[in-house]
Design a protein around this motif. Sequence first.
Motif: not given
Lengths: 232, 232, 232, 232, 232, 232, 232, 232
Positions: C165-168, C193-198, E131-132, E154-163
């Motif tokens: 989402g951040g790249l396209v 995760t997907m519903v809450n995406s930043c 990650v956005s 991270a809040g919301m979807e918290g993807a930062l940890a995975s990356v």
Amino acid sequence: MSIINTFENLDVAKIDTGRKDRTGFPEVVFCPQKEDEYLLKIYKKLYETQGHVFGTRANSHQAQIVKKDFPQAEYDEVSKVLQILPAKKTELIGNIAVCTAGTADIPVAEECVKTIEYFGSKAFRFYDVGVSGIHRLFSQMNEINKANVVVAIAGMEGALASVLGGLVKVPVIAVPTSVGYGASFGGLSALLTMVNSCANGISVVNIDNGYGAGYISTQINRLAEKKDMFCS
Amino acid sequence: MSIINTFENLDVAKIDTGRKDRTGFPEVVFCPQKEDEYLLKIYKKLYETQGHVFGTRANSHQAQIVKKDFPQAEYDEVSKVLQILPAKKTELIGNIAVCTAGTADIPVAEECVKTIEYFGSKAFRFYDVGVSGIHRLFSQMNEINKANVVVAIAGMEGALASVLGGLVKVPVIAVPTSVGYGASFGGLSALLTMVNSCANGISVVNIDNGYGAGYISTQINRLAEKKDMFCS
Amino acid sequence: MSIINTFENLDVAKIDTGRKDRTGFPEVVFCPQKEDEYLLKIYKKLYETQGHVFGTRANSHQAQIVKKDFPQAEYDEVSKVLQILPAKKTELIGNIAVCTAGTADIPVAEECVKTIEYFGSKAFRFYDVGVSGIHRLFSQMNEINKANVVVAIAGMEGALASVLGGLVKVPVIAVPTSVGYGASFGGLSALLTMVNSCANGISVVNIDNGYGAGYISTQINRLAEKKDMFCS
Amino acid sequence: MSIINTFENLDVAKIDTGRKDRTGFPEVVFCPQKEDEYLLKIYKKLYETQGHVFGTRANSHQAQIVKKDFPQAEYDEVSKVLQILPAKKTELIGNIAVCTAGTADIPVAEECVKTIEYFGSKAFRFYDVGVSGIHRLFSQMNEINKANVVVAIAGMEGALASVLGGLVKVPVIAVPTSVGYGASFGGLSALLTMVNSCANGISVVNIDNGYGAGYISTQINRLAEKKDMFCS
Amino acid sequence: MSIINTFENLDVAKIDTGRKDRTGFPEVVFCPQKEDEYLLKIYKKLYETQGHVFGTRANSHQAQIVKKDFPQAEYDEVSKVLQILPAKKTELIGNIAVCTAGTADIPVAEECVKTIEYFGSKAFRFYDVGVSGIHRLFSQMNEINKANVVVAIAGMEGALASVLGGLVKVPVIAVPTSVGYGASFGGLSALLTMVNSCANGISVVNIDNGYGAGYISTQINRLAEKKDMFCS
Amino acid sequence: MSIINTFENLDVAKIDTGRKDRTGFPEVVFCPQKEDEYLLKIYKKLYETQGHVFGTRANSHQAQIVKKDFPQAEYDEVSKVLQILPAKKTELIGNIAVCTAGTADIPVAEECVKTIEYFGSKAFRFYDVGVSGIHRLFSQMNEINKANVVVAIAGMEGALASVLGGLVKVPVIAVPTSVGYGASFGGLSALLTMVNSCANGISVVNIDNGYGAGYISTQINRLAEKKDMFCS
Amino acid sequence: MSIINTFENLDVAKIDTGRKDRTGFPEVVFCPQKEDEYLLKIYKKLYETQGHVFGTRANSHQAQIVKKDFPQAEYDEVSKVLQILPAKKTELIGNIAVCTAGTADIPVAEECVKTIEYFGSKAFRFYDVGVSGIHRLFSQMNEINKANVVVAIAGMEGALASVLGGLVKVPVIAVPTSVGYGASFGGLSALLTMVNSCANGISVVNIDNGYGAGYISTQINRLAEKKDMFCS
Amino acid sequence: MSIINTFENLDVAKIDTGRKDRTGFPEVVFCPQKEDEYLLKIYKKLYETQGHVFGTRANSHQAQIVKKDFPQAEYDEVSKVLQILPAKKTELIGNIAVCTAGTADIPVAEECVKTIEYFGSKAFRFYDVGVSGIHRLFSQMNEINKANVVVAIAGMEGALASVLGGLVKVPVIAVPTSVGYGASFGGLSALLTMVNSCANGISVVNIDNGYGAGYISTQINRLAEKKDMFCS
């Protein structure tokens, strides 16, 4: 209040033979996980007491066991209802509309229809009229509007109940089903939809509970038809 | 892939000034819990960089703070959008239908509409067309069917999205809202309804996320209108 | 609005033959739990009406049943799609990028790709590009950025959608999958995760719903390519 | 089906003035979060159209606002109902038993009773008859058994509905309440109890939804009394 | 094992004065809901015993109470840490990278940083690298890769940890935050994301638990730096 | 940051051959649902590249498939680990204590131990030391306290982690297991226990994730032992 | 406190042979997922130490394995209890009433009864006395009121515990069962009902935990009978 | 069974004046949300009937209201108990150990202690003995082991109950508290921990339900002391 103290001890089970007097409905059998011998004993006791027996969620093995002793028993593969009908057929009364959103909801609907008929009311089927093609529902509304009570059966997002609730004058009994996958969480999604309906005149029974919807819609239909003396 | 390495360090925040080149959309401001001074600093930096600023979920106090330095800022009490519009108005393109089930969903819808307009697309409002009185929706379908994309906003059981999905050719972006009480669990019920929709062509954003729905519906509208160069 | 009152009563099912005119997409078949005879009847009716049939989540037994009458039917073991393709091949249009986080997500992705192609659009596969080795994704971004719409398919924590989402510039349709174990709770974790995406520009379909993602991404791709007359 | 296309556009709201013809019940007002001016406009429009208005969950401030223009409006602190009664009183029909488990459930019960009466049926109160002192319930059963329909209102574990379901012949409409603390999770516990009831003839409305229970029990009562022409 | 039986009875509380010997860390104070007088008593007792006190989640009123008796106490509005530093400053050891996805996560991060410093380790801040806009993270990776342990907040979807987990050699301590709205469910979404991470080398502490992340990252940093004798 | 762009396209999968350089750990194989032929291809590719392969959650059928081509492969029935060890054994470093609450947690613990050893660290087993007979744990504390990091594995209520956290100086990696029944909800109960631990120095991995705990505890052990060059 | 350091290392398991001295109850065996050889080893060790063994949730295969070596072992198909009774029968003490709502709850009840008897107390069965036919319960209350403690076992909505709590003077140990379907969510509904009971004197054990209820009710019964020296 | 038909109608409430004869305990008052006048009426009625009144969760305003008419009433700020003690003090019997994990659990513990004392039993306090510093608990075990029943009160992860369960011969009544934050979910985490305890002899009451724990532990203590005639 005087409590009617009538039941029969059948080993561990206490057959509620006073139930018909107390609630207007005979005792029925919930078949799952009942062992063969024990199931048969219950069918025999109930047949002896009331002359007919109605069992839900029977599997085909259980049907065979019961049919050995009661060749007249009828087993329906779709609804999983296993019943011994009374010798003399009663005339069915009133009008209950049983609607489903999709074809996958039909087993639940058939359990509902069979229940309604066993308890002496008339059911009309309106299947596969879900909101994704809402014209299918509208084409049936004239017929549905003749009912005393409407049963709305739907899985996935369960929106059928809300739409029906806005279109009829009579109560809608909503039955969420476990049809769906992923975030339907075994019917939880449809249950929440129906409980939160923005439409009025909707109340909800348990997931997949076609029997329960048949029971309460029969109660309402009897009230409307002023005939609360079933099979008597 | 060459990553566009453009952002500005603003104390701890890293303003993503390269975002417009990378994604076609400028950076916006999520106002809640941002302290006065810090919020103002962000508005200044973004105004300086891009000549306009869009902030969501601002409270009236924040509006006052920003208006002191930017008297031209506009604050909308319903949508809680606080924006400084560009000096030169852009012509809005395309057609996005924004529908709500009830009047309580309007704040979310207005956030969506404001977002769509800020990003250069045209939004049309269809409010209070929920399924409990479905004829209200049908009376608007001719207009709704002119849109490139439909936004369906609903709380409680959220059935509007499913009904719309069965009636239009274009994508439906569904927004569950926290409108409701009891078993709506703050929008969870509507979210599950929409995710489980039996209708096709529906995808879902977060609860109350009018901004997110405005963003993705703008993307789709731009694709349909072949004008992906906004404000440039 | 005039509702197109076109459907065929097939026993209990109401085949929505007017759907293509109303929504631009033909009726498809959701195969699970459909009995052999009944499934075959639906395939025959749809083939007769539209000259091609598309079924999802078929098992290999169902494939055999259908192939007896339709030897030209094709069954794909991975996606579980069972289809009878139209006699004349249509040229596929546009560009949809279908991305997966891991190899375990491929069955869902293939259902999505097959859906896209059946509905007349072109899909490009970008598999196993999850965020635990993010350079794999970056090496593909030039190609992914050519798409009109991106489908992001991921289980476990589902972070792929946010990064994409951040790249396209185009919409991202996110598909959570039930891949994972423990606290993934059958895909709930990825769904949240997907519903809450930043990141912006993301909307979400049901867990494992490759078909649904294929459908809505086709709608968007058609809008972008200005060709909404499929197979006609 | 011909859909009755009757509603009035009131700014954004679409007042469903055809609702009474379609469903047998007039439009009512859900007061929370409605702004003063807008609320007053709705009360005026509905009063003008139907000569009476019924609003639920009003706060005392809203009551004051409405009373300025309608001094005859009545506001009930317990039920939070704010209504303008019709000039001519209708005779109430039938018999609906409204039961609560505890005294804390009374606000929900009073909303239910007020709804029943506004819609023209007779309600009888049986409060504080919960199962922890079950003799209190039994002492009332002779009276409760005169009803056409029973409303069972309970929070905490909500067992009242099951006990009532086993003791009456008529339908039980169960209302879970948010009364309780800890693991009652805002009424979820009582909701699950009621949905899973082992007793028959029970269906459930949303948590704290006294209005909804009043509505559907009125529908059933009307069916039983054969008088479905309310206020006409 | 010989259990070190050292604690002081302070009214009802049992101050664990042996904790430092047993675990290498002194007792700290969790301030919420502690009454003024009682809080002060604990600060006094701990100051007396160890010459410094560290309290988390203090409010400004509590800060004033403590500062009256300990003018040298320092209160940080962002992190809500209220501490009395030791008279002699210790040199901080090692390298812990504290990263946040957004600016709203900073209060949690600052609690973490303050904890790390109080326990004698060196923390480096990498804020707003979510990650956005993933290039912001990449621009910092050379610095982050110098750390002995990385904290990903991270809040919301918290993807930062995975990356982050896919980009570093050292352990990642993930902290979900309650930042977000709607389906973030107070941090549950981010918690599930982090627990289900497809990347390796990630473990998770409680939602908003900046202190806990600071504690365990200090333990790891000490192990790496071979200096486990803090403040002695 | 320069991203190491090294991976091999293996049909759809992208084998992350650069992972060892980037993270210090080679790629491993998650065996479930991988088809025979495809699994074998991955084992071959990894063996070719790195001279050893480590796979988790393999079933005995998969073990047979791999052993046909790699007779030296070892399959452990308890941990379900299927590995081809390097020709030359590396000396294991450091000290990791792997503790379980009960014997039913041992499969998860063995996956953890095998992971630790494959990655070059030394693991010591402390099994069946749960809190219901806490003296069993105390009798082992002298040994456990020699470790650089402790892994606490427990199902049901998962209290072991909290007790350990209060007794050691080093980090505790907590692994909830799905051992239990009823309200353990597949490990959710133990997961919540561990995330909410009142003890410090605890962080948590996914339910049943013995591999993940082995990975991160190896990272910590390497940091403590200053030997981060494994197998090179 | 001096901890009794008595246990035997049996491979990985640590048989808690000091448990009887510490808690007054011998160690028992939880059979599920224990491998044949290992199970037999435990039965042998315990038999050797205490002269009797009690195992729960054994399957019939495990029963055969144990019976080969211990022909005197008794296996009960309903409760799944597999025990080797002591050579000399102890006289059972006191009075524990074990009640179930339905017949489907009997397996849990029998596990409870067998546990009570193994631990030396007297159990009386009151089965199928659920609230849907509450007169069945009332007919037994004189007998139930003779007990020192009552066990209330129920699935579905679990209302039995609340009703019993209001009718007896002694503690009620409530056992939710997984009996039910749909929204019973594997016993969660009954668990919440029982935890939220409006009646006093109720505490709850895990879903289906007949053993646990037997254990704690034995403790209470012993206290009442002043005989805490079992089998000694 | 003859049901004792004794209660008093107090407006809507039905004061259960027969409760003491039926259950051995007098009626008590749950104060929250009771209006001033109504609360006072209940206190008066109960005082008149039994000579003493016990109310829980009163706020200080309610205390003032009651004290105006009953100057002898005692209000405890910590436990929120508002009681009018009997004129003649009863001698307290037996021994109940009330333990808390932390100091934040004390309000729940004090509600429990006050309940125990009002009902005539002796309570001993063991506060702040949680598992993060387990030696504090062990130092008290000799005293705790003198009790007839132990109450274990803990929030966060609630591990105290399991540890106590393994160390005592008597029943443990576990009380989860809402102490904690993040993933404690208002006490749900502690509730699940306690329900799933691996230790025996534990049963659980509702979150924060100090009163309920006091009630059932009194029942057990009375059984042990053979004095079930309280205040008579």
